[in-house]
Design a protein around this motif. Sequence first.
Motif, short mmCIF file in Angstrom:
data_model
loop_
_atom_site.label_atom_id
_atom_site.label_comp_id
_atom_site.label_asym_id
_atom_site.label_seq_id
_atom_site.Cartn_x
_atom_site.Cartn_y
_atom_site.Cartn_z
N ALA A 10 30.85 95.95 -7.87
CA ALA A 10 31.78 95.63 -7.25
C ALA A 10 32.38 97.08 -6.64
O ALA A 10 32.38 97.94 -7.56
N MET A 11 32.78 97.20 -5.36
CA MET A 11 33.50 98.41 -5.03
C MET A 11 34.86 98.01 -4.86
O MET A 11 35.26 97.17 -4.31
N VAL A 12 35.83 98.91 -5.35
CA VAL A 12 37.24 98.87 -5.52
C VAL A 12 37.73 100.26 -5.27
O VAL A 12 37.24 101.20 -5.26
N ARG A 13 39.15 100.06 -4.81
CA ARG A 13 39.88 101.24 -4.52
C ARG A 13 40.93 101.34 -5.72
O ARG A 13 41.68 100.31 -5.97
N TRP A 14 40.96 102.53 -6.42
CA TRP A 14 41.89 102.51 -7.78
C TRP A 14 42.84 103.69 -7.37
O TRP A 14 42.84 104.69 -6.81
N VAL A 15 44.36 103.30 -7.54
CA VAL A 15 45.26 104.12 -7.33
C VAL A 15 45.83 104.43 -8.75
O VAL A 15 46.46 103.31 -9.39
N ARG A 16 45.76 105.27 -9.32
CA ARG A 16 46.23 105.68 -10.76
C ARG A 16 47.62 105.53 -11.01
O ARG A 16 47.94 104.93 -11.99
N ARG A 17 48.28 105.94 -10.33
CA ARG A 17 49.69 105.99 -10.49
C ARG A 17 50.35 106.12 -8.77
O ARG A 17 49.52 106.22 -7.81
N GLN A 18 51.72 105.84 -8.94
CA GLN A 18 52.43 105.82 -7.63
C GLN A 18 52.31 107.25 -6.77
O GLN A 18 52.50 108.24 -7.41
N ASN A 19 52.16 106.94 -5.61
CA ASN A 19 51.88 108.10 -4.71
C ASN A 19 50.70 108.80 -4.86
O ASN A 19 50.46 110.14 -4.22
N ASP A 20 49.65 108.53 -5.68
CA ASP A 20 48.50 109.18 -5.86
C ASP A 20 47.45 108.70 -4.63
O ASP A 20 47.70 107.53 -4.19
N PRO A 21 46.58 109.28 -4.00
CA PRO A 21 45.54 109.23 -2.89
C PRO A 21 44.58 107.99 -3.55
O PRO A 21 44.47 107.96 -4.78
N PRO A 22 44.15 106.96 -2.99
CA PRO A 22 43.13 105.99 -3.58
C PRO A 22 41.95 106.64 -3.88
O PRO A 22 41.60 107.55 -3.09
N ARG A 23 41.23 106.17 -4.72
CA ARG A 23 39.83 106.58 -5.02
C ARG A 23 39.03 105.51 -5.08
O ARG A 23 39.33 104.52 -5.31
N LEU A 24 37.62 105.73 -4.64
CA LEU A 24 36.79 104.73 -4.43
C LEU A 24 35.72 104.67 -5.51
O LEU A 24 35.24 105.86 -5.90
N TYR A 25 35.64 103.48 -6.18
CA TYR A 25 35.01 103.40 -7.34
C TYR A 25 33.81 101.96 -7.17
O TYR A 25 34.07 101.26 -6.36
N ALA A 26 32.70 102.08 -8.00
CA ALA A 26 31.56 101.04 -8.17
C ALA A 26 31.95 100.61 -9.56
O ALA A 26 31.78 101.73 -10.36
N LEU A 27 31.82 99.57 -9.69
CA LEU A 27 32.11 98.78 -11.01
C LEU A 27 30.69 98.00 -11.61
O LEU A 27 30.26 97.25 -10.88
N PHE A 28 30.07 98.59 -12.48
CA PHE A 28 28.63 97.90 -12.93
C PHE A 28 29.14 96.95 -14.53
O PHE A 28 29.83 97.70 -15.17
N ALA A 29 28.75 95.90 -14.39
CA ALA A 29 28.89 95.08 -15.54
C ALA A 29 28.05 95.63 -16.66
O ALA A 29 26.81 95.88 -16.60
N HIS A 30 28.51 95.46 -17.73
CA HIS A 30 27.80 95.91 -19.11
C HIS A 30 27.91 94.87 -20.21
O HIS A 30 29.26 94.57 -20.32
N HIS A 31 27.06 94.40 -21.16
CA HIS A 31 27.23 93.69 -22.04
C HIS A 31 26.69 94.25 -23.50
O HIS A 31 25.24 94.69 -23.36
N ASP A 32 27.14 94.45 -24.39
CA ASP A 32 26.44 95.10 -25.59
C ASP A 32 26.16 93.77 -26.67
O ASP A 32 27.27 93.32 -27.40
N PRO A 33 25.12 93.30 -26.86
CA PRO A 33 24.98 92.40 -27.77
C PRO A 33 25.35 92.61 -29.33
O PRO A 33 25.51 91.65 -29.87
N LEU A 34 25.43 93.79 -29.77
CA LEU A 34 25.55 94.13 -30.87
C LEU A 34 26.72 93.88 -31.36
O LEU A 34 27.33 93.46 -32.43
N THR A 35 27.71 94.30 -30.46
CA THR A 35 29.41 94.28 -30.66
C THR A 35 29.91 92.84 -29.95
O THR A 35 31.02 92.89 -30.13
N ALA A 36 29.21 92.35 -29.23
CA ALA A 36 29.59 91.22 -28.39
C ALA A 36 30.81 91.78 -27.41
O ALA A 36 31.80 91.09 -27.18
N THR A 37 30.49 92.85 -26.78
CA THR A 37 31.35 93.46 -25.83
C THR A 37 30.99 93.43 -24.39
O THR A 37 29.86 93.74 -24.09
#
Length: 200
Positions: A10-37
Motif C-alpha cells: 500500500a502506498m500512503v501519504r503521511w503527515v506526521r503533525r500539523q503543517n508538516d509536508p506530506p511524506r510518501l511511504y510503502a506499507l508491507f504486511a508482516h505476520h510473526d507466527p511466534l508472537t501472533a503479531t
Amino acid sequence: KDGRKVEHVAMVRWVRRQNDPPRLYALFAHHDPLTATYCLYACKLPFNEDLRRTPFTSLRGNAALQPSLEQLEAARSFVAALDMTKHSKAAGAVKEEDGSEAAIVVSSALDAVLVFNPVVQHFYRCLNHKALYGDAADSSSSSTPAPPPPAKEDLAKCLNPDPALWKPAMSAVESLRDKLKIPVLEDKKRKQPDDDALLL
C-alpha cells in the motif's frame, strides 16, 4: 486480501503533525507466527522532486581508473580480513548448574538480533531518565537539572570499530593503503584562526 499472499503493498501519504509536508511511504504486511503479531512495515519513498539525476563519468574505458591485479588482490584480502560472518564473539554468559558461568559464543561477530539502533536506544534511556527523575536538581548545584545518562558501553560498541576485529586485519589495511597510494588531502576551508584574529 492478505497483502503477503498477493504480494501487494500500500502506498500512503503521511503527515506526521500539523503543517508538516506530506511524506510518501510503502506499507508491507508482516505476520510473526511466534508472537501472533500482525503489523505493517513502512518504507519511505522519494517524490519525483527528491530524485537527483547527477551524471557521473563512466569508470570503464579510462586507463587511469582501472585497478591493477595487485590492487584487486589487496582489496579482496581487506574484505576477507574484515568479514564479520567469519569472526566469533562472546554474546553473554549463562550460569551452569554448578554455579559456574559459561560464555555464549555466536558464530558471527554481527548478529542482527543483538544489534539495536544506538540513537533510538539512547533516546529511550534519556526519556526513561526524564520520567523517573524529571527536573531533579543535581547534587553539585541546586539550580542545575540532572544530566542525562551517558551512553552505555554496548551502545558505544555499535558506533566504534571492534578492536578484536581490526587488530588482526591491520596488515591487510596497510597493504591496501600502500597499493592504492591514497594521498592525504588537507581541508583548506577549515583553517584554525591565528592569535591576531582572535584578538580582533
